[in-house]
Design an enzyme around this catalytic site. Sequence first.
Site, PDB file in Angstrom:
ATOM      1  N   HIS A  19       0.849  -1.186   0.000  1.00  0.00           N
ATOM      2  CA  HIS A  19       0.000   0.000   0.000  1.00  0.00           C
ATOM      3  C   HIS A  19       0.887   1.240   0.000  1.00  0.00           C
ATOM      4  O   HIS A  19       2.118   1.123   0.162  1.00  0.00           O
ATOM      5  CB  HIS A  19      -0.945   0.004   1.204  1.00  0.00           C
ATOM      6  CG  HIS A  19      -0.263  -0.095   2.526  1.00  0.00           C
ATOM      7  ND1 HIS A  19       0.428   0.944   3.091  1.00  0.00           N
ATOM      8  CD2 HIS A  19      -0.129  -1.126   3.388  1.00  0.00           C
ATOM      9  CE1 HIS A  19       0.932   0.570   4.238  1.00  0.00           C
ATOM     10  NE2 HIS A  19       0.626  -0.704   4.447  1.00  0.00           N
TER      11      HIS A  19
HETATM   12  P1  TYD Z   1      -1.324  -2.431   7.635  1.00  0.00           P
HETATM   13  O1  TYD Z   1      -0.819  -1.028   7.766  1.00  0.00           O
HETATM   14  O2  TYD Z   1      -2.051  -2.779   6.377  1.00  0.00           O
HETATM   15  O3  TYD Z   1      -0.129  -3.466   7.846  1.00  0.00           O
HETATM   16  P2  TYD Z   1       1.242  -3.678   7.024  1.00  0.00           P
HETATM   17  O4  TYD Z   1       1.500  -2.478   6.187  1.00  0.00           O
HETATM   18  O5  TYD Z   1       2.277  -3.858   8.093  1.00  0.00           O
HETATM   19  O6  TYD Z   1       1.117  -4.927   6.223  1.00  0.00           O
HETATM   20  O7  TYD Z   1      -2.249  -2.746   8.902  1.00  0.00           O
HETATM   21  C1  TYD Z   1      -2.752  -4.022   9.181  1.00  0.00           C
HETATM   22  C2  TYD Z   1      -3.986  -3.883  10.060  1.00  0.00           C
HETATM   23  O8  TYD Z   1      -3.641  -3.269  11.305  1.00  0.00           O
HETATM   24  C3  TYD Z   1      -5.076  -3.017   9.435  1.00  0.00           C
HETATM   25  O9  TYD Z   1      -6.317  -3.632   9.719  1.00  0.00           O
HETATM   26  C4  TYD Z   1      -4.995  -1.719  10.174  1.00  0.00           C
HETATM   27  C5  TYD Z   1      -4.427  -2.103  11.522  1.00  0.00           C
HETATM   28  N1  TYD Z   1      -3.561  -1.050  12.085  1.00  0.00           N
HETATM   29  C6  TYD Z   1      -3.994  -0.295  13.175  1.00  0.00           C
HETATM   30  O10 TYD Z   1      -5.105  -0.494  13.693  1.00  0.00           O
HETATM   31  N2  TYD Z   1      -3.164   0.663  13.697  1.00  0.00           N
HETATM   32  C7  TYD Z   1      -1.944   0.915  13.168  1.00  0.00           C
HETATM   33  O11 TYD Z   1      -1.203   1.807  13.666  1.00  0.00           O
HETATM   34  C8  TYD Z   1      -1.515   0.130  12.019  1.00  0.00           C
HETATM   35  C9  TYD Z   1      -0.177   0.367  11.393  1.00  0.00           C
HETATM   36  C10 TYD Z   1      -2.353  -0.834  11.523  1.00  0.00           C
END
Ligand code: TYD
Length: 135
Positions: free
Chosen positions: A52
């Site tokens: 993303h």
């Molecule tokens: P995401 O940012 O997509 O993870 P990555 O980039 O590490 O693969 O986040 C995964 C899930 O966690 C998504 O449902 C949102 C949640 N999340 C939070 O609730 N708070 C946060 O600070 C972060 C980074 C993610």
Amino acid sequence: MSICNCKLIELPKITDPRGNLSFIEGGQHIPFDINRVYYVYDVPGGSDRGSHAHKNLHQFIVAMSGSFDVVLNDGKETKRFHLNRSYYGLYVCPMMWRDLDNFSSGAVCMVLASEHYDEADYIRDHSEFLQLANS
Ligand code: TYD
């Protein structure tokens, strides 16, 4: 935002026979104030994270333990960074598509972020990202 704005930053390292110490001050060692810290751990072998971009978020990514790769793309250029030390990290500016892969076992990925969590700041659709990044 160009991929040229993203860079590895070496952190202060206080070496000591009792164990080394590094530190990060928002606005000093990294070019933003820190509003959030999160970390990814217990990553199963072969798993990828990320996939993303963020519209406005600045981030600083550190391999606190183990190693992994961060692949950045600004809509044109792609760069792969290997993170494997806790005394440096990768500054990621807004509007960078990122993929995290190649996690070693026991890797801990710590991310310092400029803003609180906001799902509205995410771009999770790659074609939407390319459209925005190249417009
Ligand atoms: P995401 O940012 O997509 O993870 P990555 O980039 O590490 O693969 O986040 C995964 C899930 O966690 C998504 O449902 C949102 C949640 N999340 C939070 O609730 N708070 C946060 O600070 C972060 C980074 C993610």
